[in-house]
Design a protein around this motif. Structure first.
Motif, PDB file in Angstrom:
ATOM      1  N   ALA A   1     -36.545 -63.818-108.199  1.00 39.26           N
ATOM      2  CA  ALA A   1     -37.828 -64.536-108.130  1.00 39.26           C
ATOM      3  C   ALA A   1     -37.993 -65.160-106.742  1.00 39.26           C
ATOM      4  O   ALA A   1     -39.077 -65.131-106.154  1.00 39.26           O
ATOM      5  CB  ALA A   1     -37.892 -65.610-109.210  1.00 39.26           C
ATOM      6  N   PHE A   2     -36.883 -65.708-106.213  1.00 35.12           N
ATOM      7  CA  PHE A   2     -36.941 -66.311-104.883  1.00 35.12           C
ATOM      8  C   PHE A   2     -37.236 -65.250-103.814  1.00 35.12           C
ATOM      9  O   PHE A   2     -38.076 -65.465-102.928  1.00 35.12           O
ATOM     10  CB  PHE A   2     -35.630 -67.036-104.574  1.00 35.12           C
ATOM     11  CG  PHE A   2     -35.625 -67.718-103.241  1.00 35.12           C
ATOM     12  CD1 PHE A   2     -36.577 -68.675-102.920  1.00 35.12           C
ATOM     13  CD2 PHE A   2     -34.676 -67.397-102.276  1.00 35.12           C
ATOM     14  CE1 PHE A   2     -36.587 -69.303-101.675  1.00 35.12           C
ATOM     15  CE2 PHE A   2     -34.680 -68.014-101.037  1.00 35.12           C
ATOM     16  CZ  PHE A   2     -35.630 -68.972-100.730  1.00 35.12           C
ATOM     17  N   SER A   3     -36.583 -64.086-103.930  1.00 33.03           N
ATOM     18  CA  SER A   3     -36.850 -63.005-102.960  1.00 33.03           C
ATOM     19  C   SER A   3     -38.305 -62.576-103.041  1.00 33.03           C
ATOM     20  O   SER A   3     -38.947 -62.304-102.029  1.00 33.03           O
ATOM     21  CB  SER A   3     -36.031 -61.758-103.259  1.00 33.03           C
ATOM     22  OG  SER A   3     -34.719 -62.063-103.310  1.00 33.03           O
ATOM     23  N   ARG A   4     -38.810 -62.510-104.285  1.00 35.62           N
ATOM     24  CA  ARG A   4     -40.215 -62.100-104.470  1.00 35.62           C
ATOM     25  C   ARG A   4     -41.158 -63.117-103.815  1.00 35.62           C
ATOM     26  O   ARG A   4     -42.111 -62.757-103.143  1.00 35.62           O
ATOM     27  CB  ARG A   4     -40.505 -61.963-105.966  1.00 35.62           C
ATOM     28  CG  ARG A   4     -41.912 -61.583-106.298  1.00 35.62           C
ATOM     29  CD  ARG A   4     -42.222 -60.149-105.925  1.00 35.62           C
ATOM     30  NE  ARG A   4     -41.774 -59.226-106.938  1.00 35.62           N
ATOM     31  CZ  ARG A   4     -41.626 -57.911-106.755  1.00 35.62           C
ATOM     32  NH1 ARG A   4     -41.880 -57.382-105.585  1.00 35.62           N
ATOM     33  NH2 ARG A   4     -41.224 -57.136-107.732  1.00 35.62           N
ATOM     34  N   ILE A   5     -40.858 -64.404-104.010  1.00 37.40           N
ATOM     35  CA  ILE A   5     -41.698 -65.444-103.414  1.00 37.40           C
ATOM     36  C   ILE A   5     -41.669 -65.338-101.890  1.00 37.40           C
ATOM     37  O   ILE A   5     -42.703 -65.437-101.222  1.00 37.40           O
ATOM     38  CB  ILE A   5     -41.251 -66.848-103.905  1.00 37.40           C
ATOM     39  CG1 ILE A   5     -41.733 -67.048-105.347  1.00 37.40           C
ATOM     40  CG2 ILE A   5     -41.799 -67.961-103.002  1.00 37.40           C
ATOM     41  CD1 ILE A   5     -41.295 -68.345-105.995  1.00 37.40           C
ATOM     42  N   GLN A   6     -40.496 -65.086-101.340  1.00 38.36           N
ATOM     43  CA  GLN A   6     -40.409 -64.934 -99.875  1.00 38.36           C
ATOM     44  C   GLN A   6     -41.227 -63.737 -99.407  1.00 38.36           C
ATOM     45  O   GLN A   6     -41.905 -63.793 -98.380  1.00 38.36           O
ATOM     46  CB  GLN A   6     -38.954 -64.761 -99.460  1.00 38.36           C
ATOM     47  CG  GLN A   6     -38.154 -66.047 -99.545  1.00 38.36           C
ATOM     48  CD  GLN A   6     -36.733 -65.858 -99.058  1.00 38.36           C
ATOM     49  OE1 GLN A   6     -36.040 -64.946 -99.505  1.00 38.36           O
ATOM     50  NE2 GLN A   6     -36.315 -66.688 -98.134  1.00 38.36           N
ATOM     51  N   SER A   7     -41.185 -62.671-100.200  1.00 38.05           N
ATOM     52  CA  SER A   7     -41.945 -61.470 -99.852  1.00 38.05           C
ATOM     53  C   SER A   7     -43.459 -61.748 -99.942  1.00 38.05           C
ATOM     54  O   SER A   7     -44.233 -61.304 -99.088  1.00 38.05           O
ATOM     55  CB  SER A   7     -41.513 -60.350-100.803  1.00 38.05           C
ATOM     56  OG  SER A   7     -42.315 -59.236-100.668  1.00 38.05           O
ATOM     57  N   ILE A   8     -43.869 -62.493-100.970  1.00 41.08           N
ATOM     58  CA  ILE A   8     -45.286 -62.859-101.118  1.00 41.08           C
ATOM     59  C   ILE A   8     -45.718 -63.715 -99.917  1.00 41.08           C
ATOM     60  O   ILE A   8     -46.767 -63.493 -99.310  1.00 41.08           O
ATOM     61  CB  ILE A   8     -45.523 -63.644-102.440  1.00 41.08           C
ATOM     62  CG1 ILE A   8     -45.308 -62.731-103.655  1.00 41.08           C
ATOM     63  CG2 ILE A   8     -46.929 -64.260-102.475  1.00 41.08           C
ATOM     64  CD1 ILE A   8     -45.176 -63.480-104.982  1.00 41.08           C
ATOM     65  N   GLN A   9     -44.880 -64.696 -99.573  1.00 35.70           N
ATOM     66  CA  GLN A   9     -45.223 -65.587 -98.457  1.00 35.70           C
ATOM     67  C   GLN A   9     -45.348 -64.808 -97.152  1.00 35.70           C
ATOM     68  O   GLN A   9     -46.271 -65.029 -96.375  1.00 35.70           O
ATOM     69  CB  GLN A   9     -44.171 -66.690 -98.320  1.00 35.70           C
ATOM     70  CG  GLN A   9     -44.245 -67.706 -99.447  1.00 35.70           C
ATOM     71  CD  GLN A   9     -43.157 -68.761 -99.368  1.00 35.70           C
ATOM     72  OE1 GLN A   9     -42.073 -68.510 -98.844  1.00 35.70           O
ATOM     73  NE2 GLN A   9     -43.428 -69.939 -99.905  1.00 35.70           N
ATOM     74  N   SER A  10     -44.426 -63.892 -96.944  1.00 36.80           N
ATOM     75  CA  SER A  10     -44.463 -63.121 -95.703  1.00 36.80           C
ATOM     76  C   SER A  10     -45.728 -62.245 -95.662  1.00 36.80           C
ATOM     77  O   SER A  10     -46.395 -62.133 -94.638  1.00 36.80           O
ATOM     78  CB  SER A  10     -43.172 -62.334 -95.608  1.00 36.80           C
ATOM     79  OG  SER A  10     -43.359 -61.116 -95.011  1.00 36.80           O
ATOM     80  N   HIS A  11     -46.068 -61.661 -96.817  1.00 32.50           N
ATOM     81  CA  HIS A  11     -47.295 -60.855 -96.911  1.00 32.50           C
ATOM     82  C   HIS A  11     -48.531 -61.713 -96.630  1.00 32.50           C
ATOM     83  O   HIS A  11     -49.417 -61.329 -95.865  1.00 32.50           O
ATOM     84  CB  HIS A  11     -47.356 -60.253 -98.318  1.00 32.50           C
ATOM     85  CG  HIS A  11     -48.648 -59.616 -98.679  1.00 32.50           C
ATOM     86  ND1 HIS A  11     -49.169 -58.536 -98.001  1.00 32.50           N
ATOM     87  CD2 HIS A  11     -49.560 -59.900 -99.647  1.00 32.50           C
ATOM     88  CE1 HIS A  11     -50.313 -58.180 -98.538  1.00 32.50           C
ATOM     89  NE2 HIS A  11     -50.578 -58.996 -99.527  1.00 32.50           N
TER      90      HIS A  11
END
Lengths: 79, 291
Positions: free
Chosen positions: B89-99
């Motif tokens: 979930a944390f990796s996904r959030i980081q990916s969303i933020q970067s996007h």
């Protein structure tokens, strides 16, 4: 430097235990001292163990693992 | 201990004696991530990555099964931006933020934030992230998984928004639609009111698009296309776009189109194919000079 705090799926129940939560017969996350009281997400949804993705600020805001919940949570997680 | 000692300093103080009996000096000041695991098969309570940036705590191997860590973790969440998240979930959030940090996505979200109902903005952000994964064209299972989450949580509206967004309609159609209303109306409030009425019809009924779904039979697809062609004029447009992704859906569209052409002799068909996707545009009563 402040590190981030994450957990592997194997430690889900440990994390719930730390925050004095447990799981009822229907697999919903509940207060350890009151199994009638299910915990809620920021949107007011009850949350099953399988959908549990974490907790933010305090011990009250539970995060679900679906994409819309993570999008909403991303606003509160420091970049 | 002074009251201003951080939660992680307290954590380091707990774990240091357990690192090789506390005799070896390990610098934890570079730690960027603390990962909690619960693995009874692994005997070591603490592992520090070679670079020192990841500290893994195996609560199953702690003397009291990690009970001594609990107060520190609770304290970590007292910070206004404190959290404890499952790794993926944390990796996904980081990916969303970067996007969402990219200038183009940021501009798009900021634009739609001003004109869509607030609940739809979060769905749209999820759909834009889905589109990013979709456009990378490598994670097909992930695309299906994310799309099904959006559909499950937000019903027909979510499914329609996901389909419209991945097909690029928010950028190519819905945004220009608002801009056109804004240009015609002059007054922003009136423009927004009119736009939102049409927008609501678009996301609820998909008036000018049909998305072939895996669950749809050829008969159902044909019925839906015919129904929308019958209604198309009432939506103020003269075309219907049929989208299909994946070999089986593309073949479904191919077999249905000849039947539609028989039923609607006044349509003109144009086909665009790319990889395993197809877009068929059916245009009603084309202007003779365009034919």
């Amino acid at each position: 430097m402040k590190p981030t705090l994450t957990f592997h799926v194997s430690a889900k129940k440990f994390v719930l235990d730390v925050f004095e939560k447990t799981v009822d017969q229907e697999k919903y996350i509940v207060e350890k001292d009151n199994s009638e009281q299910r915990v809620l997400t920021a949107k007011g949804e009850e949350i099953r163990l399988g959908d549990f993705a974490g907790i933010r600020h305090g011990s009250g805001i539970f995060v679900k693992s679906d994409i819309t919940s993570l999008v909403a949570a991303s606003d509160f997680i420091r970049r | 201990m002074p009251p201003d000692v951080t939660w992680y300093t307290k954590l380091w103080n707990i774990i240091k004696p357990l690192l090789f009996g506390g005799g070896t000096k390990i610098d934890l000041s570079h730690a960027k991530n603390v990962i909690v695991i619960n693995n009874p098969q692994c005997s070591g309570p603490i592992t520090v990555s070679q670079s020192g940036d990841i500290v893994t705590l195996n609560v199953a191997a702690f003397p009291n099964r990690g009970a001594e860590l609990a107060p520190v973790f609770r304290e970590a969440l007292n910070d206004p931006d404190g959290f404890i998240l499952e790794e993926s979930a944390f990796s996904r959030i980081q990916s969303i933020q970067s996007h969402e940090d990219s200038a183009e996505t940021k501009e798009e979200i900021d634009f739609f934030r001003q004109i869509l109902p607030p609940a739809d903005v979060t769905i749209l952000r999820a759909c834009l992230y889905l589109k990013k994964i979709h456009d990378e064209n490598i994670h097909h299972v992930e695309v299906a998984r994310l799309k099904s989450q959006i559909s499950r949580l937000h019903g027909k509206r979510g499914t329609n928004m996901a389909n419209l967004c991945t097909a690029g309609y928010f950028k190519s159609w819905i945004r220009p639609l608002y801009e056109e209303f804004s240009r015609i109306e002059g007054d922003k409030t009136d423009a927004l009111k009119k736009f939102q009425k049409v927008y609501h019809t678009i996301v609820e009924e998909l008036p000018w698009t049909v998305f072939a779904a895996q669950t749809m039979s050829e008969y159902e697809l044909e019925k839906q296309i015919a129904y929308k062609l019958d209604k198309i004029k009432s939506y103020g447009t003269d075309f219907l776009n049929i989208h299909a992704l994946s070999k089986s859906n593309v073949s479904k569209v191919r077999s249905v189109i000849p039947h539609i052409e028989e039923q609607f002799p006044n349509i003109r068909t144009s086909v665009r194919e790319e990889g395993a996707s197809i877009i068929v545009r059916l245009r009603i009563n084309p202007d003779p000079k365009d034919a």
